[in-house]
Design a protein around this motif. Structure first.
Motif, PDB file in Angstrom:
ATOM      1  N   PHE A 326       5.916 -10.235 -21.266  1.00 46.20           N
ATOM      2  CA  PHE A 326       6.293 -10.819 -19.988  1.00 46.20           C
ATOM      3  C   PHE A 326       6.395  -9.769 -18.899  1.00 46.20           C
ATOM      4  O   PHE A 326       6.843  -8.654 -19.143  1.00 46.20           O
ATOM      5  N   ASP A 327       6.018 -10.162 -17.720  1.00 46.85           N
ATOM      6  CA  ASP A 327       6.348  -9.397 -16.537  1.00 46.85           C
ATOM      7  C   ASP A 327       7.794  -9.790 -16.199  1.00 46.85           C
ATOM      8  O   ASP A 327       8.245 -10.858 -16.598  1.00 46.85           O
ATOM      9  N   LYS A 328       8.518  -8.928 -15.502  1.00 47.13           N
ATOM     10  CA  LYS A 328       9.913  -9.292 -15.238  1.00 47.13           C
ATOM     11  C   LYS A 328      10.082 -10.116 -13.967  1.00 47.13           C
ATOM     12  O   LYS A 328      10.431 -11.298 -14.011  1.00 47.13           O
ATOM     13  N   SER A 364       3.694  -9.877   0.292  1.00 49.51           N
ATOM     14  CA  SER A 364       4.049 -11.155  -0.337  1.00 49.51           C
ATOM     15  C   SER A 364       4.926 -10.930  -1.562  1.00 49.51           C
ATOM     16  O   SER A 364       5.227 -11.853  -2.302  1.00 49.51           O
ATOM     17  N   HIS A 365       5.334  -9.672  -1.794  1.00 56.33           N
ATOM     18  CA  HIS A 365       6.159  -9.367  -2.957  1.00 56.33           C
ATOM     19  C   HIS A 365       7.521 -10.063  -2.822  1.00 56.33           C
ATOM     20  O   HIS A 365       8.066 -10.155  -1.733  1.00 56.33           O
ATOM     21  N   PRO A 366       8.062 -10.559  -3.946  1.00 54.78           N
ATOM     22  CA  PRO A 366       9.376 -11.223  -3.878  1.00 54.78           C
ATOM     23  C   PRO A 366      10.445 -10.350  -3.203  1.00 54.78           C
ATOM     24  O   PRO A 366      11.312 -10.860  -2.487  1.00 54.78           O
ATOM     25  N   GLY A 394       6.053   0.216  -3.386  1.00 60.27           N
ATOM     26  CA  GLY A 394       6.684  -0.216  -2.143  1.00 60.27           C
ATOM     27  C   GLY A 394       5.698  -0.244  -1.000  1.00 60.27           C
ATOM     28  O   GLY A 394       4.500  -0.379  -1.216  1.00 60.27           O
ATOM     29  N   VAL A 395       6.238  -0.087   0.221  1.00 56.03           N
ATOM     30  CA  VAL A 395       5.362  -0.136   1.389  1.00 56.03           C
ATOM     31  C   VAL A 395       5.652   1.046   2.316  1.00 56.03           C
ATOM     32  O   VAL A 395       6.752   1.602   2.321  1.00 56.03           O
ATOM     33  N   THR A 396       4.644   1.433   3.091  1.00 54.46           N
ATOM     34  CA  THR A 396       4.871   2.363   4.191  1.00 54.46           C
ATOM     35  C   THR A 396       4.271   1.733   5.439  1.00 54.46           C
ATOM     36  O   THR A 396       3.340   0.932   5.340  1.00 54.46           O
ATOM     37  N   ALA A 406       9.551   2.128   2.425  1.00 56.50           N
ATOM     38  CA  ALA A 406      10.555   1.340   1.707  1.00 56.50           C
ATOM     39  C   ALA A 406      10.026   1.075   0.313  1.00 56.50           C
ATOM     40  O   ALA A 406       8.936   0.531   0.165  1.00 56.50           O
ATOM     41  N   GLY A 407      10.791   1.486  -0.687  1.00 53.24           N
ATOM     42  CA  GLY A 407      10.298   1.258  -2.047  1.00 53.24           C
ATOM     43  C   GLY A 407      11.196   1.912  -3.072  1.00 53.24           C
ATOM     44  O   GLY A 407      12.345   2.279  -2.781  1.00 53.24           O
ATOM     45  N   ASN A 408      10.683   2.102  -4.278  1.00 55.39           N
ATOM     46  CA  ASN A 408      11.524   2.642  -5.344  1.00 55.39           C
ATOM     47  C   ASN A 408      11.488   4.173  -5.363  1.00 55.39           C
ATOM     48  O   ASN A 408      10.837   4.805  -4.530  1.00 55.39           O
ATOM     49  N   SER A 409      12.176   4.758  -6.334  1.00 55.46           N
ATOM     50  CA  SER A 409      12.319   6.213  -6.345  1.00 55.46           C
ATOM     51  C   SER A 409      10.972   6.900  -6.567  1.00 55.46           C
ATOM     52  O   SER A 409      10.738   8.007  -6.110  1.00 55.46           O
TER      53      SER A 409
HETATM   54  P1  ADP Z   1       7.662  -6.165 -11.866  1.00 50.13           P
HETATM   55  O1  ADP Z   1       6.982  -5.333 -12.863  1.00 50.13           O
HETATM   56  O2  ADP Z   1       9.108  -6.328 -12.196  1.00 50.13           O
HETATM   57  O3  ADP Z   1       7.002  -7.469 -11.605  1.00 50.13           O
HETATM   58  P2  ADP Z   1       6.368  -4.866  -9.623  1.00 50.13           P
HETATM   59  O4  ADP Z   1       5.334  -4.179 -10.428  1.00 50.13           O
HETATM   60  O5  ADP Z   1       5.924  -5.957  -8.737  1.00 50.13           O
HETATM   61  O6  ADP Z   1       7.614  -5.356 -10.493  1.00 50.13           O
HETATM   62  O7  ADP Z   1       7.117  -3.791  -8.733  1.00 50.13           O
HETATM   63  C1  ADP Z   1       7.743  -2.703  -9.354  1.00 50.13           C
HETATM   64  C2  ADP Z   1       8.745  -2.035  -8.456  1.00 50.13           C
HETATM   65  O8  ADP Z   1       8.075  -1.502  -7.315  1.00 50.13           O
HETATM   66  C3  ADP Z   1       9.784  -2.958  -7.909  1.00 50.13           C
HETATM   67  O9  ADP Z   1      10.864  -3.082  -8.785  1.00 50.13           O
HETATM   68  C4  ADP Z   1      10.177  -2.226  -6.633  1.00 50.13           C
HETATM   69  O10 ADP Z   1      11.096  -1.202  -6.930  1.00 50.13           O
HETATM   70  C5  ADP Z   1       8.892  -1.599  -6.185  1.00 50.13           C
HETATM   71  N1  ADP Z   1       8.194  -2.408  -5.175  1.00 50.13           N
HETATM   72  C6  ADP Z   1       7.030  -3.074  -5.350  1.00 50.13           C
HETATM   73  N2  ADP Z   1       6.658  -3.697  -4.221  1.00 50.13           N
HETATM   74  C7  ADP Z   1       7.642  -3.463  -3.322  1.00 50.13           C
HETATM   75  C8  ADP Z   1       7.855  -3.849  -1.949  1.00 50.13           C
HETATM   76  N3  ADP Z   1       6.997  -4.635  -1.296  1.00 50.13           N
HETATM   77  N4  ADP Z   1       8.959  -3.397  -1.353  1.00 50.13           N
HETATM   78  C9  ADP Z   1       9.833  -2.619  -2.001  1.00 50.13           C
HETATM   79  N5  ADP Z   1       9.710  -2.221  -3.271  1.00 50.13           N
HETATM   80  C10 ADP Z   1       8.621  -2.629  -3.933  1.00 50.13           C
END
Ligand code: ADP
Ligand code: MG
Length: 626
Positions: A326-328, A364-366, A394-396, A406-409
């Motif tokens: 599963f994807d999360k 369109s990411h959640p 994430g995004v820039t 804005a995004g993850n580490s």
């Molecule tokens: P998952 O594997 O849980 O479905 P994704 O692969 O879609 O997650 O994204 C992984 C991680 O990347 C997210 O948990 C988030 O930290 C970061 N990320 C992805 N897209 C975005 C976004 N549009 N804005 C901010 N963070 C994002």
């Protein structure tokens, strides 16, 4: 019954009546032959015709040929005086009864599938000078406003701009509970507007809308054949000629041996009769019909329950599922995050959220949608330029002359920005402005209420490994995996890493089992394509997922995965039951026929009987057990 079927029924009744009547007519010799040829031709002319044209098309050995040879042979034996005309006619009659029955059965399952097909809307209401005119939906451009009155089906995907109503989406999702919708809600074509008048601004063309997509998908499902179907086609190609040769041998060898070697009377007509019986019995109709029909019914039934299967080969694979990956986000969790806090901000929360929302405005990411929801206003799209979305990070963007990330580490690492860890559990979106760390937004996702039971149901169905893959942080991943009792977790994965993980799992799986990947279609199309079976869920409206997936779950209930697996297994077991039953009865009859114990009557009776039972069994695949 359609007209063709009614005509056939009429022919059957006339033939049966004539046979009864002729029983009382005291003629003999060629007059008798001429009289009996009337019902024979009434019931069998089309079969004879197909057999003859089949020979010209080099498709000699089909069931029409078998029937023609067997019945013409029986008539010739009757002319020589040692047989009965009734037999030849009865064989044709039963054969046609079987065919009629089967065409009604196919019609029935086709009809229940077309209930699903019913979602194709044939007009769209457009307002012009205060009047609503109905136009062809394919003529409506993107961005037009359509009006849908209560009781009407929404023809094109769009967003409600005015009105409030509840929608019946059961044709799309199999879910009977109506959903409420108001201005701002996204609506999908194929759902029925129940209560209020809606004005909808279309977001797609008709051909790209959900209803059209689903129909394309179901209509094309037949072109992807499973191995058992392909097997039957090959089987029939070898089987029928083999049977014909066998029959010929049965007609010729024993009499020759009897007269030449043993000095007994040859008994030619006896052995020819046995050979003809052998031909009738060996007609492989039950198998050839019932297996494709089972798959057809199973795909149709699944479709009505909101599970779209793109081909019978995927049903077969689904039935062998042993690893479920599963994807999360959006799959096991709601994917609808709440902003739980803004920490370490170097500016006020409002401003930070302003930058975050503008950076995320076109994603369109959640996560993006949740940040926009928390921001609460319409972002001004003209302020953000140069927006780049880095999948899984994430995004820039460039906003008001400043660069925003804005995004993850992982994203921060790649930009060389050190970030503040967050002590709370949840998904963290770090924000950097002009290369400076400016704080993070903590958002929390919730496990879907159906997820724990969905995982439990998979385990109960015998799936031996459940795995969760996520791009999110380790702590968030582990917390959710614990709640759901998932066997294995891998976190901080980029979309490419997910493909690698799935490949490793594919390597380690047991022979003849299959790996299913379940995702929401947002940036996981490559994994969906790589898995043995890619299952996209809640995918209505997500084109990429519908393209890449093999199975599409129309709502976002992960519980449907185990329903689909069970359904596929049930379908396969019906297929095997039919193969075993039909072949078993055939073999017994063949042996009895060759020994002269059963006659042609018995043979055709057994054949039609087997077919009727097999077809009835096949139709069971239409129903899906929840
Ligand atoms: P998952 O594997 O849980 O479905 P994704 O692969 O879609 O997650 O994204 C992984 C991680 O990347 C997210 O948990 C988030 O930290 C970061 N990320 C992805 N897209 C975005 C976004 N549009 N804005 C901010 N963070 C994002
Ligand atoms: Mg995802």
């Amino acid at each position: 019954m359609n007209r063709k079927q009614k005509k056939m029924l009429f022919r059957i009744i006339i033939t049966a009546a004539l046979m009864v009547a002729l029983h009382f007519v005291p003629v003999s010799g060629y007059a008798r032959l001429a009289l009996y040829l009337i019902p024979y031709l009434i019931i069998g002319w089309d079969i004879l015709w197909k057999a003859v044209t089949g020979i010209f098309h080099r498709q000699v050995f089909d069931e029409n040929f078998l029937m023609a040879v067997a019945t013409v042979g029986a008539i010739i034996i009757a002319v020589t005086g040692s047989g009965d005309y009734v037999e030849a006619i009865a064989v044709m009659l039963f054969y046609q009864i079987g065919e009629l029955f089967q065409s009604c059965a196919v019609g029935k399952s086709r009809r229940s599938i077309s209930q699903l097909m019913d979602i194709r809307p044939d007009s769209a209401g457009i307002e012009s000078e205060g009047q609503i005119v109905q136009v062809d939906p394919s003529e409506v451009g993107v961005g037009s406003v359509i009006v849908v009155r209560p009781g009407e089906r929404i023809p094109i995907d769009g967003i409600i701009i005015e009105g409030e109503s509840s929608l019946d989406t059961s044709a799309l999702t199999g879910e009977s509970l109506p959903r409420s919708a108001k201005a701002g809600s996204e609506v999908l074509s194929g759902s029925i507007n129940l209560t209020g008048v809606l004005r909808i601004r279309t977001t797609r063309e008709f051909g790209q809308s959900t209803a059209s997509k689903i129909l394309d998908l179901v209509e094309n499902a037949g072109s992807r054949k499973s191995r058992s179907e392909a097997f039957i086609t090959r089987f029939a190609r070898v089987y029928t000629p083999a049977v014909c040769i066998g029959a010929l041998a049965l007609a010729v060898i024993p009499p020759v041996v009897r007269s030449a070697a043993l000095g007994l009377p040859a008994m030619w007509s006896d052995w020819i009769y046995r050979a003809l019986t052998f031909l009738v019995i060996s007609c492989p109709c039950a198998l050839v019909i019932s297996i494709p029909l089972t798959f057809f019914a199973a795909i149709g039934g699944a479709g009505r329950a909101g599970i779209l299967v793109k081909g019978s080969n995927y049903l077969e694979a689904l039935s062998r599922t042993d690893i479920a990956v599963f994807d999360k986000t959006g799959t096991l969790t709601e994917g609808s995050f709440e902003v739980a806090g803004i920490h370490h901000g170097t500016m006020d929360d409002e401003t930070l959220l302003y930058y975050a929302a503008h950076a995320e405005s076109s994603s369109s990411h959640p996560i993006a949608r949740s940040i926009l929801r928390a921001y609460g206003r319409q972002p001004d799209l003209s302020r953000s330029t140069d927006v780049r979305e880095i999948s899984g990070q994430g995004v820039t963007a460039f906003i008001d002359g400043r660069t925003v990330a804005a995004g993850n580490s992982r994203l921060m690492d790649s930009l060389g920005i050190s970030c503040q860890p967050c002590s709370s559990v949840g998904t963290v979106v770090h924000i950097a402005i002009d290369g400076e760390y400016s704080g993070h937004i903590l958002i929390s996702d919730r496990v879907k209420p159906e997820s724990p039971s969905a995982i439990a149901a998979l385990k109960a169905a015998g799936v031996s490994r459940t795995v969760m893959l996520t791009g999110d942080s380790d702590s968030a991943a582990r917390q959710i995996a614990g709640e759901l009792d998932i066997d294995e977790v891998a976190s901080q994965l980029l979309p490419g890493d997910k493909v690698d993980k799935v490949e490793a799992l594919l390597q380690s799986k047991r022979d003849k089992t299959a790996l299913a990947f379940v995702g929401d279609g947002i940036n996981d199309a490559p994994v969906l394509a790589r898995a043995d079976i890619g299952i996209a869920m809640g995918a209505l409206g997500s084109d990429a997922a519908i393209e890449a997936a093999d199975v599409v779950l129309m709502d976002d209930d992960p519980g449907k995965v185990s329903v689909a697996i069970r359904h596929a297994r049930r379908c396969m077991s019906i297929v095997y039951q039919n193969i075993a039953f039909a072949l078993g009865v055939k073999l017994i009859c063949l042996a009895l026929g060759a020994l002269g114990i059963t006659g042609m009557w018995m043979a055709i009776f057994a054949d039609v009987g087997v077919m009727i039972i097999a077809v009835l069994n096949a139709i069971r695949a239409l129903s899906v057990r929840k």
